[in-house]
Design a protein around this motif. Structure first.
Motif, mmCIF file in Angstrom:
data_model
loop_
_atom_site.group_PDB
_atom_site.id
_atom_site.type_symbol
_atom_site.label_atom_id
_atom_site.label_comp_id
_atom_site.label_asym_id
_atom_site.label_seq_id
_atom_site.Cartn_x
_atom_site.Cartn_y
_atom_site.Cartn_z
ATOM 1 N N SER A 165 0.219 -4.155 10.449
ATOM 2 C CA SER A 165 1.039 -4.477 11.616
ATOM 3 C C SER A 165 2.189 -3.493 11.827
ATOM 4 N N MET A 166 2.468 -2.634 10.824
ATOM 5 C CA MET A 166 3.604 -1.709 10.936
ATOM 6 C C MET A 166 3.277 -0.265 10.594
ATOM 7 N N THR A 167 2.040 0.021 10.279
ATOM 8 C CA THR A 167 1.682 1.332 9.756
ATOM 9 C C THR A 167 0.645 2.000 10.649
ATOM 10 N N PRO A 168 0.835 3.266 10.954
ATOM 11 C CA PRO A 168 -0.156 3.971 11.775
ATOM 12 C C PRO A 168 -1.553 3.928 11.139
ATOM 13 N N TRP A 169 -2.577 3.939 11.986
ATOM 14 C CA TRP A 169 -3.965 3.819 11.527
ATOM 15 C C TRP A 169 -4.343 4.909 10.537
ATOM 16 N N TYR A 170 -3.833 6.134 10.744
ATOM 17 C CA TYR A 170 -4.228 7.238 9.879
ATOM 18 C C TYR A 170 -3.650 7.093 8.467
ATOM 19 N N ILE A 171 -2.586 6.334 8.311
ATOM 20 C CA ILE A 171 -2.081 6.023 6.977
ATOM 21 C C ILE A 171 -2.866 4.843 6.411
ATOM 22 N N MET A 172 -3.106 3.842 7.254
ATOM 23 C CA MET A 172 -3.863 2.667 6.803
ATOM 24 C C MET A 172 -5.287 3.027 6.399
ATOM 25 N N ALA A 173 -5.813 4.099 6.934
ATOM 26 C CA ALA A 173 -7.166 4.523 6.562
ATOM 27 C C ALA A 173 -7.251 4.836 5.061
ATOM 28 N N LYS A 174 -6.100 5.126 4.449
ATOM 29 C CA LYS A 174 -6.054 5.455 3.021
ATOM 30 C C LYS A 174 -5.757 4.237 2.148
ATOM 31 N N PHE A 175 -5.519 3.093 2.767
ATOM 32 C CA PHE A 175 -5.161 1.902 2.000
ATOM 33 C C PHE A 175 -6.298 1.475 1.085
ATOM 34 N N TYR A 176 -5.956 1.184 -0.154
ATOM 35 C CA TYR A 176 -6.912 0.590 -1.066
ATOM 36 C C TYR A 176 -6.165 -0.179 -2.139
ATOM 37 N N MET A 177 -6.832 -1.147 -2.668
ATOM 38 C CA MET A 177 -6.308 -1.889 -3.791
ATOM 39 C C MET A 177 -7.491 -2.255 -4.682
ATOM 40 N N LYS A 178 -7.540 -1.655 -5.824
ATOM 41 C CA LYS A 178 -8.585 -1.949 -6.790
ATOM 42 C C LYS A 178 -8.088 -3.094 -7.651
ATOM 43 N N VAL A 179 -8.854 -4.190 -7.670
ATOM 44 C CA VAL A 179 -8.405 -5.390 -8.378
ATOM 45 C C VAL A 179 -9.415 -5.843 -9.414
ATOM 46 N N LYS A 180 -8.904 -6.627 -10.335
ATOM 47 C CA LYS A 180 -9.749 -7.246 -11.365
ATOM 48 C C LYS A 180 -9.700 -8.754 -11.094
ATOM 49 N N GLU A 181 -10.843 -9.331 -10.867
ATOM 50 C CA GLU A 181 -10.914 -10.769 -10.615
ATOM 51 C C GLU A 181 -10.532 -11.532 -11.867
ATOM 52 N N ASN A 182 -9.981 -12.715 -11.685
ATOM 53 C CA ASN A 182 -9.605 -13.577 -12.833
ATOM 54 C C ASN A 182 -10.822 -14.011 -13.616
#
Length: 185
Positions: free
Chosen positions: A168-185
């Motif tokens: 909602s606050m970040t340009p698309w070209y920055i959001m294109a790099k968004f990632y979060m690698k998670v470990k499930e419980n």
């Protein structure tokens, strides 16, 4: 006392404090900072009639992200940061999870930077923030994701909420790099 800062003063705070308190790589541009006044809230901590710290937050129905937090330089190492964040946490209550990002000490380039990051991590842990060990890699910086609150949330939901908030606050070209690698419980 925590007080909401009038949007008319945001530019002044940005130029007088934020530009000194955060490196260019972490600070969004002034025009982008001012553009999202409807998505952000800026608070100042006032003690004895004097502003001594500030925090910038964004939130949705489930989470609050503290994007920027700093104590004014002349008041550092005097317990102001602890008082400010404890008061903020009390003001918010336990209805939402408060998120905070800091640099991963293990990714520091040298000993001095490592020690600085450990000090920052220890400060937040002393006031109740916990490193979420379910997050293995986050965004395009090397950050930890810190959580505080008695309320818990599945990690996939945390990931979704953060992505939605940033989107909602970040340009698309920055959001294109968004990632979060998670470990499930």
């Amino acid at each position: 006392m925590i007080q909401k800062l009038d949007t008319k003063r945001w530019e002044e705070l940005y130029k007088e404090h934020m530009m000194k308190d955060f490196p260019d790589s972490e600070l969004c541009a002034l025009n982008r900072f001012l553009k999202y006044t409807d998505k952000r809230t800026v608070y100042v901590y006032i003690e004895e009639g004097t502003e001594k710290a500030y925090l910038v937050t964004s939130q949705n129905e489930k989470i609050i992200l503290i994007q920027y937090f700093a104590v004014y330089e002349e008041y550092r190492q005097k317990g102001i940061g602890t008082k400010c964040l404890q008061e903020y946490k009390q003001m918010v209550g336990d209805d939402k999870i408060i998120l905070l990002e800091i640099e991963n000490p293990e990714k520091a380039k040298n000993k001095k930077e490592y020690e600085k990051r450990i000090k920052r991590k220890n400060f937040y842990e002393r006031i109740g923030f916990l490193v979420d060990k379910r997050v293995k890699e986050y965004y395009f910086w090397e950050h930890y994701l810190l959580l505080t609150s008695k309320k818990t949330m599945p990690i996939r939901e945390v990931k979704k909420e953060i992505k939605t908030l940033y989107k909602s606050m970040t340009p698309w070209y920055i959001m294109a790099k968004f990632y979060m690698k998670v470990k499930e419980n």
